[in-house]
Design an enzyme around this catalytic site. Structure first.
Site, mmCIF file in Angstrom:
data_model
loop_
_atom_site.group_PDB
_atom_site.id
_atom_site.type_symbol
_atom_site.label_atom_id
_atom_site.label_comp_id
_atom_site.label_asym_id
_atom_site.label_seq_id
_atom_site.Cartn_x
_atom_site.Cartn_y
_atom_site.Cartn_z
ATOM 1 N N GLY A 25 102.687 73.510 28.613
ATOM 2 C CA GLY A 25 103.587 73.233 27.502
ATOM 3 C C GLY A 25 102.944 73.218 26.128
ATOM 4 O O GLY A 25 103.438 72.538 25.236
ATOM 5 N N ASN A 27 103.085 75.513 23.937
ATOM 6 C CA ASN A 27 104.102 76.014 22.990
ATOM 7 C C ASN A 27 105.149 74.952 22.705
ATOM 8 O O ASN A 27 105.578 74.789 21.564
ATOM 9 C CB ASN A 27 104.751 77.288 23.538
ATOM 10 C CG ASN A 27 103.845 78.483 23.397
ATOM 11 O OD1 ASN A 27 103.659 78.996 22.299
ATOM 12 N ND2 ASN A 27 103.232 78.900 24.495
ATOM 13 N N ARG A 104 110.251 81.798 35.733
ATOM 14 C CA ARG A 104 111.306 82.225 36.671
ATOM 15 C C ARG A 104 112.245 83.174 35.938
ATOM 16 O O ARG A 104 112.445 83.044 34.726
ATOM 17 C CB ARG A 104 112.127 81.038 37.140
ATOM 18 C CG ARG A 104 111.335 79.985 37.863
ATOM 19 C CD ARG A 104 111.364 80.249 39.339
ATOM 20 N NE ARG A 104 110.722 79.178 40.072
ATOM 21 C CZ ARG A 104 110.427 79.251 41.356
ATOM 22 N NH1 ARG A 104 110.703 80.359 42.034
ATOM 23 N NH2 ARG A 104 109.847 78.255 41.974
ATOM 24 N N LEU A 106 115.935 84.260 35.219
ATOM 25 C CA LEU A 106 117.285 83.680 35.270
ATOM 26 C C LEU A 106 118.309 84.764 35.602
ATOM 27 O O LEU A 106 118.162 85.924 35.204
ATOM 28 C CB LEU A 106 117.618 83.029 33.927
ATOM 29 C CG LEU A 106 116.765 81.795 33.596
ATOM 30 C CD1 LEU A 106 116.902 81.424 32.125
ATOM 31 C CD2 LEU A 106 117.135 80.614 34.498
ATOM 32 N N THR A 121 108.936 83.641 24.700
ATOM 33 C CA THR A 121 107.649 84.034 24.125
ATOM 34 C C THR A 121 106.789 84.620 25.231
ATOM 35 O O THR A 121 106.717 84.088 26.342
ATOM 36 C CB THR A 121 106.951 82.855 23.417
ATOM 37 O OG1 THR A 121 105.672 83.313 22.949
ATOM 38 C CG2 THR A 121 106.753 81.647 24.297
ATOM 39 N N HIS A 122 106.151 85.762 24.906
ATOM 40 C CA HIS A 122 105.411 86.520 25.920
ATOM 41 C C HIS A 122 104.033 86.885 25.358
ATOM 42 O O HIS A 122 103.934 87.360 24.223
ATOM 43 C CB HIS A 122 106.189 87.797 26.269
ATOM 44 C CG HIS A 122 105.555 88.591 27.357
ATOM 45 N ND1 HIS A 122 105.651 88.249 28.695
ATOM 46 C CD2 HIS A 122 104.785 89.709 27.313
ATOM 47 C CE1 HIS A 122 104.983 89.127 29.421
ATOM 48 N NE2 HIS A 122 104.444 90.022 28.604
ATOM 49 N N GLY A 156 117.032 92.109 31.753
ATOM 50 C CA GLY A 156 115.818 92.678 32.323
ATOM 51 C C GLY A 156 114.658 91.688 32.254
ATOM 52 O O GLY A 156 114.815 90.543 31.834
ATOM 53 N N ASP A 158 111.544 90.811 30.326
ATOM 54 C CA ASP A 158 110.828 91.008 29.055
ATOM 55 C C ASP A 158 111.292 92.261 28.312
ATOM 56 O O ASP A 158 110.496 92.926 27.637
ATOM 57 C CB ASP A 158 109.303 91.062 29.296
ATOM 58 C CG ASP A 158 108.776 89.805 29.973
ATOM 59 O OD1 ASP A 158 109.275 88.710 29.654
ATOM 60 O OD2 ASP A 158 107.878 89.907 30.821
HETATM 61 C C1 GAR Z 1 102.473 81.260 27.239
HETATM 62 O O1 GAR Z 1 101.369 82.022 26.852
HETATM 63 C C2 GAR Z 1 103.672 82.146 27.452
HETATM 64 O O2 GAR Z 1 103.724 83.245 26.610
HETATM 65 C C3 GAR Z 1 103.469 82.584 28.879
HETATM 66 O O3 GAR Z 1 103.051 81.418 29.528
HETATM 67 C C4 GAR Z 1 102.260 80.660 28.626
HETATM 68 C C5 GAR Z 1 102.707 79.221 28.696
HETATM 69 O O4 GAR Z 1 101.834 78.409 27.990
HETATM 70 N N1 GAR Z 1 104.660 83.109 29.410
HETATM 71 C C6 GAR Z 1 104.698 84.195 30.180
HETATM 72 O O5 GAR Z 1 103.701 84.764 30.559
HETATM 73 C C7 GAR Z 1 106.071 84.618 30.570
HETATM 74 N N2 GAR Z 1 106.047 85.949 31.093
HETATM 75 P P1 GAR Z 1 102.180 76.889 27.656
HETATM 76 O O6 GAR Z 1 102.720 76.258 28.951
HETATM 77 O O7 GAR Z 1 100.875 76.303 27.268
HETATM 78 O O8 GAR Z 1 103.196 76.893 26.579
#
Ligand code: GAR
Length: 214
Positions: A25, A27, A104, A106, A121-122, A156, A158
Protein backbone atom coordinates in the site's frame (compact mmCIF):
# COMPACT_ATOMS: atom_id res chain seq x y z
CA UNK A 1 -16.69 5.95 -24.38
CA UNK A 2 -17.58 9.64 -24.13
CA UNK A 3 -17.73 10.34 -20.48
CA UNK A 4 -17.40 13.61 -18.69
CA UNK A 5 -16.86 12.27 -15.21
CA UNK A 6 -16.21 13.94 -11.94
CA UNK A 7 -16.87 17.56 -11.39
CA UNK A 8 -14.51 20.35 -10.52
CA UNK A 9 -14.76 20.49 -6.76
CA UNK A 10 -15.67 23.34 -4.56
CA UNK A 11 -13.32 23.78 -1.67
CA UNK A 12 -15.78 22.25 0.76
CA UNK A 13 -16.58 19.08 -1.20
CA UNK A 14 -13.67 16.74 -1.75
CA UNK A 15 -14.25 13.92 -4.22
CA UNK A 16 -14.67 10.55 -2.52
CA UNK A 17 -11.94 8.03 -3.33
CA UNK A 18 -12.10 4.31 -2.63
CA UNK A 19 -8.73 2.59 -2.99
CA UNK A 20 -8.49 -1.11 -3.84
CA UNK A 21 -5.17 -2.66 -2.86
CA UNK A 22 -3.77 -6.16 -2.43
CA UNK A 23 -0.31 -5.36 -1.11
CA UNK A 24 1.79 -3.13 1.07
CA UNK A 25 0.00 0.00 0.00
CA UNK A 26 2.78 2.53 -0.61
CA UNK A 27 0.57 4.18 -3.25
CA UNK A 28 -2.29 4.29 -0.78
CA UNK A 29 0.07 5.83 1.79
CA UNK A 30 0.93 8.59 -0.68
CA UNK A 31 -2.76 9.32 -1.30
CA UNK A 32 -3.44 9.34 2.44
CA UNK A 33 -0.65 11.86 2.94
CA UNK A 34 -1.93 14.05 0.10
CA UNK A 35 -5.56 14.07 1.13
CA UNK A 36 -4.66 15.77 4.39
CA UNK A 37 -4.14 18.97 2.40
CA UNK A 38 -7.34 21.03 2.32
CA UNK A 39 -6.78 22.01 -1.31
CA UNK A 40 -6.13 18.49 -2.61
CA UNK A 41 -9.72 18.08 -3.74
CA UNK A 42 -10.10 14.39 -2.94
CA UNK A 43 -10.32 12.26 0.15
CA UNK A 44 -9.81 8.52 0.67
CA UNK A 45 -13.07 7.41 2.29
CA UNK A 46 -12.57 3.67 2.09
CA UNK A 47 -10.03 0.94 1.36
CA UNK A 48 -11.01 -2.48 0.00
CA UNK A 49 -8.62 -5.43 -0.19
CA UNK A 50 -8.87 -9.00 -1.40
CA UNK A 51 -6.13 -9.99 1.07
CA UNK A 52 -6.83 -9.94 4.81
CA UNK A 53 -3.11 -9.49 5.53
CA UNK A 54 -2.53 -6.61 3.12
CA UNK A 55 -0.41 -3.84 4.58
CA UNK A 56 -2.84 -1.41 2.96
CA UNK A 57 -5.41 -2.37 5.60
CA UNK A 58 -3.01 -1.40 8.40
CA UNK A 59 -2.38 1.94 6.69
CA UNK A 60 -6.13 2.55 6.47
CA UNK A 61 -6.62 1.71 10.14
CA UNK A 62 -3.75 3.98 11.20
CA UNK A 63 -5.25 6.82 9.15
CA UNK A 64 -8.73 6.31 10.58
CA UNK A 65 -10.12 5.29 7.18
CA UNK A 66 -12.75 2.55 7.00
CA UNK A 67 -11.81 -0.66 5.21
CA UNK A 68 -13.32 -3.91 4.01
CA UNK A 69 -11.87 -7.29 3.07
CA UNK A 70 -13.38 -9.21 0.18
CA UNK A 71 -11.35 -12.43 0.03
CA UNK A 72 -11.96 -14.80 -2.86
CA UNK A 73 -12.03 -17.79 -0.51
CA UNK A 74 -15.09 -16.43 1.29
CA UNK A 75 -17.24 -16.62 -1.85
CA UNK A 76 -18.66 -19.57 -3.77
CA UNK A 77 -17.27 -18.46 -7.11
CA UNK A 78 -15.76 -15.54 -8.97
CA UNK A 79 -19.12 -14.08 -9.89
CA UNK A 80 -20.18 -13.96 -6.24
CA UNK A 81 -16.81 -12.43 -5.34
CA UNK A 82 -17.30 -9.68 -7.92
CA UNK A 83 -20.73 -8.96 -6.46
CA UNK A 84 -19.05 -8.79 -3.05
CA UNK A 85 -16.49 -6.29 -4.30
CA UNK A 86 -19.22 -4.15 -5.83
CA UNK A 87 -21.17 -4.18 -2.60
CA UNK A 88 -18.13 -3.38 -0.44
CA UNK A 89 -17.09 -0.51 -2.66
CA UNK A 90 -20.58 0.93 -3.07
CA UNK A 91 -21.03 1.30 0.69
CA UNK A 92 -18.48 4.13 0.52
CA UNK A 93 -20.35 5.97 -2.26
CA UNK A 94 -17.18 6.67 -4.24
CA UNK A 95 -16.76 9.31 -6.88
CA UNK A 96 -13.65 7.46 -8.07
CA UNK A 97 -12.14 4.01 -7.56
CA UNK A 98 -8.37 3.80 -7.51
CA UNK A 99 -6.75 0.42 -8.12
CA UNK A 100 -3.38 0.76 -6.40
CA UNK A 101 -1.69 -2.61 -6.55
CA UNK A 102 -4.99 -4.51 -6.73
CA UNK A 103 -3.89 -7.81 -8.23
CA UNK A 104 -7.24 -9.22 -9.33
CA UNK A 105 -9.17 -8.73 -12.55
CA UNK A 106 -12.65 -7.32 -11.98
CA UNK A 107 -15.60 -8.59 -14.00
CA UNK A 108 -17.00 -6.43 -16.81
CA UNK A 109 -20.17 -5.95 -14.73
CA UNK A 110 -18.11 -4.15 -12.04
CA UNK A 111 -16.00 -2.22 -14.54
CA UNK A 112 -19.11 -0.95 -16.35
CA UNK A 113 -20.62 0.38 -13.12
CA UNK A 114 -17.64 2.69 -12.73
CA UNK A 115 -16.93 3.44 -16.37
CA UNK A 116 -14.79 6.56 -16.59
CA UNK A 117 -14.36 6.65 -12.82
CA UNK A 118 -12.04 3.69 -12.15
CA UNK A 119 -8.29 4.17 -12.50
CA UNK A 120 -5.35 1.82 -12.19
CA UNK A 121 -1.68 2.52 -11.63
CA UNK A 122 0.68 0.20 -13.49
CA UNK A 123 4.48 0.02 -13.20
CA UNK A 124 5.33 0.20 -16.91
CA UNK A 125 4.76 2.46 -19.88
CA UNK A 126 1.60 0.91 -21.30
CA UNK A 127 0.78 -0.45 -23.79
CA UNK A 128 4.16 -2.10 -23.25
CA UNK A 129 4.36 -4.73 -20.55
CA UNK A 130 0.80 -5.16 -19.29
CA UNK A 131 -0.04 -7.96 -16.87
CA UNK A 132 1.16 -9.30 -13.57
CA UNK A 133 4.98 -9.09 -13.99
CA UNK A 134 5.65 -5.85 -15.82
CA UNK A 135 9.02 -5.04 -14.26
CA UNK A 136 10.37 -8.56 -14.83
CA UNK A 137 9.12 -8.44 -18.42
CA UNK A 138 10.67 -4.98 -18.92
CA UNK A 139 14.09 -6.20 -17.81
CA UNK A 140 13.82 -9.39 -19.87
CA UNK A 141 13.10 -7.32 -22.98
CA UNK A 142 16.10 -5.06 -22.44
CA UNK A 143 14.33 -1.73 -22.86
CA UNK A 144 16.23 1.38 -21.73
CA UNK A 145 13.31 3.56 -20.64
CA UNK A 146 10.36 2.33 -18.64
CA UNK A 147 8.07 4.07 -16.18
CA UNK A 148 4.53 4.06 -14.86
CA UNK A 149 1.06 4.68 -16.17
CA UNK A 150 -2.21 5.85 -14.66
CA UNK A 151 -5.04 4.67 -16.89
CA UNK A 152 -8.76 4.17 -16.90
CA UNK A 153 -9.88 0.63 -16.31
CA UNK A 154 -11.82 -0.98 -19.14
CA UNK A 155 -12.76 -4.60 -19.66
CA UNK A 156 -9.30 -5.64 -20.80
CA UNK A 157 -6.11 -6.14 -18.79
CA UNK A 158 -4.27 -2.80 -18.57
CA UNK A 159 -5.83 -1.67 -21.84
CA UNK A 160 -7.93 1.37 -20.85
CA UNK A 161 -7.29 4.95 -22.02
CA UNK A 162 -4.04 6.38 -20.68
CA UNK A 163 -4.39 9.40 -18.40
CA UNK A 164 -0.78 10.09 -17.38
CA UNK A 165 2.68 8.56 -17.61
CA UNK A 166 6.14 9.16 -16.19
CA UNK A 167 9.41 7.81 -17.54
CA UNK A 168 12.09 6.03 -15.51
CA UNK A 169 15.45 5.03 -17.03
CA UNK A 170 16.57 1.43 -16.76
CA UNK A 171 20.12 1.43 -15.40
CA UNK A 172 22.90 -1.02 -16.15
CA UNK A 173 22.85 -3.63 -13.44
CA UNK A 174 19.21 -3.07 -12.47
CA UNK A 175 17.48 -6.11 -11.04
CA UNK A 176 13.75 -6.47 -10.46
CA UNK A 177 13.70 -5.16 -6.87
CA UNK A 178 15.90 -2.13 -7.64
CA UNK A 179 13.94 -1.10 -10.73
CA UNK A 180 10.63 -1.74 -8.98
CA UNK A 181 11.58 0.62 -6.18
CA UNK A 182 12.70 3.40 -8.55
CA UNK A 183 9.49 3.07 -10.55
CA UNK A 184 7.44 3.20 -7.37
CA UNK A 185 8.95 6.54 -6.38
CA UNK A 186 7.84 8.02 -9.71
CA UNK A 187 4.53 6.18 -9.52
CA UNK A 188 3.50 7.60 -6.17
CA UNK A 189 4.16 11.15 -7.31
CA UNK A 190 2.32 10.59 -10.59
CA UNK A 191 -0.69 8.98 -8.90
CA UNK A 192 -1.05 11.70 -6.29
CA UNK A 193 -0.73 14.47 -8.85
CA UNK A 194 -3.07 12.82 -11.37
CA UNK A 195 -5.82 11.91 -8.92
CA UNK A 196 -5.75 15.37 -7.37
CA UNK A 197 -6.01 17.07 -10.75
CA UNK A 198 -8.87 14.82 -11.82
CA UNK A 199 -10.71 15.58 -8.58
CA UNK A 200 -10.25 19.32 -9.01
CA UNK A 201 -10.65 19.68 -12.77
CA UNK A 202 -12.64 16.64 -13.95
CA UNK A 203 -11.68 13.86 -16.36
CA UNK A 204 -12.94 13.85 -19.93
CA UNK A 205 -12.74 10.86 -22.22
CA UNK A 206 -13.36 10.63 -25.95
CA UNK A 207 -12.50 7.23 -27.37
CA UNK A 208 -8.92 6.48 -26.33
CA UNK A 209 -8.14 10.11 -25.47
CA UNK A 210 -8.40 10.95 -21.79
CA UNK A 211 -7.76 14.49 -20.63
CA UNK A 212 -7.92 16.30 -17.34
CA UNK A 213 -9.88 19.54 -17.31
CA UNK A 214 -11.33 21.35 -20.30
C1 GAR B 1 2.48 -0.82 -7.68
O1 GAR B 1 3.74 -0.65 -8.26
C2 GAR B 1 1.43 -0.99 -8.74
O2 GAR B 1 1.68 -0.29 -9.91
C3 GAR B 1 1.51 -2.48 -9.00
O3 GAR B 1 1.64 -3.03 -7.72
C4 GAR B 1 2.40 -2.14 -6.92
C5 GAR B 1 1.71 -1.99 -5.58
O4 GAR B 1 2.52 -1.29 -4.70
N1 GAR B 1 0.37 -2.93 -9.68
C6 GAR B 1 0.41 -3.81 -10.67
O5 GAR B 1 1.43 -4.36 -11.01
C7 GAR B 1 -0.91 -4.08 -11.30
N2 GAR B 1 -0.73 -4.76 -12.55
P1 GAR B 1 1.97 -0.75 -3.31
O6 GAR B 1 1.17 -1.89 -2.66
O7 GAR B 1 3.20 -0.44 -2.53
O8 GAR B 1 1.13 0.43 -3.60
Amino acid sequence: MQTPSGHPVESSSAQRLVVLASGGGSNLAALLAAHEGASYGARVVGVVSDRPTAGALDLARDAGVASAVVAMKDFDDRSAWNDGVLEAVSVFQPDYLILAGFMRILAPSVVRKFEGRMMNTHPALLPSFPGAHPVRDTLAHGVKITGCTVHLVDEGVDTGPIIAQAAVPVLDGDDEPALTERIKVAERALLVETVGRIAREGLYVAGRKASIGR
